[in-house]
Scaffold this motif. Sequence first.
Motif, mmCIF file in Angstrom:
data_model
loop_
_atom_site.group_PDB
_atom_site.id
_atom_site.type_symbol
_atom_site.label_atom_id
_atom_site.label_comp_id
_atom_site.label_asym_id
_atom_site.label_seq_id
_atom_site.Cartn_x
_atom_site.Cartn_y
_atom_site.Cartn_z
ATOM 1 N N ALA A 1 52.406 33.950 36.949
ATOM 2 C CA ALA A 1 53.240 35.163 36.874
ATOM 3 C C ALA A 1 54.405 35.077 37.849
ATOM 4 O O ALA A 1 55.543 35.441 37.508
ATOM 5 C CB ALA A 1 52.388 36.396 37.170
ATOM 6 N N SER A 2 54.135 34.548 39.034
ATOM 7 C CA SER A 2 55.225 34.473 40.006
ATOM 8 C C SER A 2 56.263 33.445 39.554
ATOM 9 O O SER A 2 57.468 33.661 39.696
ATOM 10 C CB SER A 2 54.638 34.248 41.398
ATOM 11 N N GLN A 3 55.819 32.354 38.955
ATOM 12 C CA GLN A 3 56.770 31.366 38.409
ATOM 13 C C GLN A 3 57.630 31.972 37.306
ATOM 14 O O GLN A 3 58.811 31.680 37.197
ATOM 15 C CB GLN A 3 56.018 30.159 37.807
ATOM 16 N N LEU A 4 56.997 32.789 36.476
ATOM 17 C CA LEU A 4 57.732 33.386 35.341
ATOM 18 C C LEU A 4 58.489 34.646 35.761
ATOM 19 O O LEU A 4 59.242 35.204 34.961
ATOM 20 C CB LEU A 4 56.753 33.748 34.206
ATOM 21 N N ALA A 5 58.261 35.082 36.999
ATOM 22 C CA ALA A 5 58.876 36.305 37.528
ATOM 23 C C ALA A 5 58.573 37.520 36.646
ATOM 24 O O ALA A 5 59.451 38.306 36.286
ATOM 25 C CB ALA A 5 60.386 36.115 37.706
ATOM 26 N N ILE A 6 57.289 37.628 36.260
ATOM 27 C CA ILE A 6 56.831 38.808 35.506
ATOM 28 C C ILE A 6 55.576 39.359 36.203
ATOM 29 O O ILE A 6 54.956 38.652 36.995
ATOM 30 C CB ILE A 6 56.549 38.483 34.002
ATOM 31 N N PRO A 7 55.213 40.622 35.905
ATOM 32 C CA PRO A 7 54.060 41.207 36.618
ATOM 33 C C PRO A 7 52.748 40.470 36.343
ATOM 34 O O PRO A 7 52.543 39.940 35.244
ATOM 35 C CB PRO A 7 53.994 42.632 36.066
ATOM 36 N N PHE A 8 51.881 40.478 37.366
ATOM 37 C CA PHE A 8 50.538 39.902 37.244
ATOM 38 C C PHE A 8 49.505 41.001 37.418
ATOM 39 O O PHE A 8 49.610 41.820 38.330
ATOM 40 C CB PHE A 8 50.310 38.838 38.329
ATOM 41 N N ILE A 9 48.527 40.994 36.526
ATOM 42 C CA ILE A 9 47.402 41.924 36.700
ATOM 43 C C ILE A 9 46.098 41.179 36.446
ATOM 44 O O ILE A 9 45.975 40.453 35.449
ATOM 45 C CB ILE A 9 47.494 43.138 35.740
ATOM 46 N N ASP A 10 45.153 41.375 37.353
ATOM 47 C CA ASP A 10 43.818 40.823 37.165
ATOM 48 C C ASP A 10 42.944 41.969 36.656
ATOM 49 O O ASP A 10 42.849 43.006 37.322
ATOM 50 C CB ASP A 10 43.306 40.297 38.514
ATOM 51 N N SER A 11 42.323 41.795 35.498
ATOM 52 C CA SER A 11 41.615 42.942 34.908
ATOM 53 C C SER A 11 40.455 43.405 35.798
ATOM 54 O O SER A 11 40.185 44.604 35.895
ATOM 55 C CB SER A 11 41.151 42.646 33.481
ATOM 56 N N ASP A 12 39.792 42.462 36.482
ATOM 57 C CA ASP A 12 38.697 42.879 37.374
ATOM 58 C C ASP A 12 39.221 43.747 38.528
ATOM 59 O O ASP A 12 38.594 44.747 38.893
ATOM 60 C CB ASP A 12 37.982 41.657 37.961
ATOM 61 N N LEU A 13 40.365 43.351 39.090
ATOM 62 C CA LEU A 13 40.933 44.148 40.197
ATOM 63 C C LEU A 13 41.355 45.527 39.695
ATOM 64 O O LEU A 13 41.207 46.533 40.401
ATOM 65 C CB LEU A 13 42.130 43.431 40.832
ATOM 66 N N GLU A 14 41.879 45.559 38.465
ATOM 67 C CA GLU A 14 42.293 46.847 37.890
ATOM 68 C C GLU A 14 41.059 47.743 37.637
ATOM 69 O O GLU A 14 41.083 48.942 37.910
ATOM 70 C CB GLU A 14 43.079 46.585 36.591
ATOM 71 N N ILE A 15 39.982 47.130 37.156
ATOM 72 C CA ILE A 15 38.728 47.882 36.939
ATOM 73 C C ILE A 15 38.224 48.425 38.285
ATOM 74 O O ILE A 15 37.818 49.590 38.387
ATOM 75 C CB ILE A 15 37.657 46.969 36.275
ATOM 76 N N GLU A 16 38.296 47.596 39.311
ATOM 77 C CA GLU A 16 37.837 48.039 40.639
ATOM 78 C C GLU A 16 38.723 49.159 41.175
ATOM 79 O O GLU A 16 38.255 50.090 41.806
ATOM 80 C CB GLU A 16 37.811 46.849 41.617
ATOM 81 N N ARG A 17 40.020 49.059 40.877
ATOM 82 C CA ARG A 17 40.957 50.088 41.366
ATOM 83 C C ARG A 17 40.674 51.437 40.685
ATOM 84 O O ARG A 17 40.553 52.455 41.354
ATOM 85 C CB ARG A 17 42.402 49.649 41.074
ATOM 86 N N VAL A 18 40.539 51.412 39.341
ATOM 87 C CA VAL A 18 40.353 52.694 38.655
ATOM 88 C C VAL A 18 38.971 53.295 38.902
ATOM 89 O O VAL A 18 38.827 54.516 38.949
ATOM 90 C CB VAL A 18 40.656 52.628 37.124
ATOM 91 N N SER A 19 37.968 52.446 39.072
ATOM 92 C CA SER A 19 36.612 52.993 39.255
ATOM 93 C C SER A 19 36.289 53.249 40.728
ATOM 94 O O SER A 19 35.301 53.900 41.035
ATOM 95 C CB SER A 19 35.580 52.021 38.685
ATOM 96 N N ARG A 20 37.134 52.685 41.604
ATOM 97 C CA ARG A 20 36.882 52.732 43.050
ATOM 98 C C ARG A 20 35.507 52.180 43.383
ATOM 99 O O ARG A 20 34.805 52.674 44.273
ATOM 100 C CB ARG A 20 37.027 54.152 43.594
ATOM 101 N N MET A 21 35.096 51.167 42.604
ATOM 102 C CA MET A 21 33.835 50.470 42.882
ATOM 103 C C MET A 21 34.087 48.979 42.701
ATOM 104 O O MET A 21 35.015 48.600 41.982
ATOM 105 C CB MET A 21 32.752 50.912 41.874
ATOM 106 N N THR A 22 33.261 48.159 43.345
ATOM 107 C CA THR A 22 33.399 46.719 43.121
ATOM 108 C C THR A 22 32.708 46.371 41.802
ATOM 109 O O THR A 22 31.891 47.147 41.286
ATOM 110 C CB THR A 22 32.740 45.901 44.255
ATOM 111 N N ILE A 23 33.027 45.161 41.287
ATOM 112 C CA ILE A 23 32.382 44.709 40.047
ATOM 113 C C ILE A 23 30.855 44.698 40.245
ATOM 114 O O ILE A 23 30.103 45.163 39.382
ATOM 115 C CB ILE A 23 32.889 43.293 39.653
ATOM 116 N N ALA A 24 30.415 44.207 41.396
ATOM 117 C CA ALA A 24 28.963 44.150 41.660
ATOM 118 C C ALA A 24 28.356 45.553 41.665
ATOM 119 O O ALA A 24 27.276 45.777 41.108
ATOM 120 C CB ALA A 24 28.711 43.442 42.991
ATOM 121 N N GLU A 25 29.067 46.519 42.254
ATOM 122 C CA GLU A 25 28.552 47.903 42.275
ATOM 123 C C GLU A 25 28.503 48.483 40.862
ATOM 124 O O GLU A 25 27.545 49.185 40.497
ATOM 125 C CB GLU A 25 29.448 48.776 43.161
ATOM 126 N N LEU A 26 29.506 48.176 40.056
ATOM 127 C CA LEU A 26 29.530 48.691 38.679
ATOM 128 C C LEU A 26 28.347 48.147 37.869
ATOM 129 O O LEU A 26 27.679 48.895 37.153
ATOM 130 C CB LEU A 26 30.846 48.312 37.987
#
Length: 196
Positions: A43-68
Amino acid sequence: MSEQLLTVAESLKDRARAALGSRNLILVGLMGAGKSSVGRIVASQLAIPFIDSDLEIERVSRMTIAELFAAYGEQEFRALEARVIKRLLKSGPRVVSTGGGAFINDRTRKHIKKGGLSVWLKADLDVLWDRVAKRDTRPLLKTENPKQTLEGLMNARYPIYAQADLTVLSRDVRKEIMADEVLKALIEAQKESAAS
Ligand SMILES: Nc1ncnc2c1ncn2[C@@H]1O[C@H](COP(=O)(O)OP(=O)(O)O)[C@@H](O)[C@H]1O
Ligand SMILES: O=C(O)C1=C[C@@H](OP(=O)(O)O)[C@@H](O)[C@H](O)C1
Ligand SMILES: [Mg+2]
């Protein structure tokens, strides 16, 4: 880097960026393949946004993947993952790195197929094991024999990952080199589709 090499690197990025257009690039593959770390570099090479779906899931749920996984179980996690990935792929271009089970889920796979170009980072068992053994954040590997579990997941999942649009072999080379290989695969795919 010499001026000539710099020009080659620039042209790789530019050509890959042009090949992607407004589509999303979605990385799929088993735990440890390098989806999260290589995706970020791509993403940084292409100069476009990067999103990791696990990090996004953790952000919206305010829980870690292991906790979920512990609180709601894998089925609920997959339902949340499908919703998050569907939403992430609504606009592009973006690089989206998914969690290893995302492409295996029928619903999520449909969203990914519709939402952009998928790239399978394919690696052999020893490469994956070396990498995942260093951290204990992956709930599916909390078993008596995690290497055997990983091998079982490999056998079950590889035929499904093979449905991705592109495959890049994830070798034991630097992440930056892997990212360049993803860019090259993108350019090759564009050439082939233009020729057909
Ligand atoms: N090409 C690589 N060379 C060396 N280490 C790597 C490479 N790709 C990933 N890693 C390391 O392996 C681990 C797993 O990578 P990660 O990107 O989290 O994989 P995934 O998201 O596919 O599970 C991380 O510690 C990461 O730094
Ligand atoms: O393979 C899987 O089913 C999973 C992979 C993990 O992501 P990574 O592939 O990024 O480790 C994470 O989504 C979760 O632990 C489940
Ligand atoms: Mg990851």
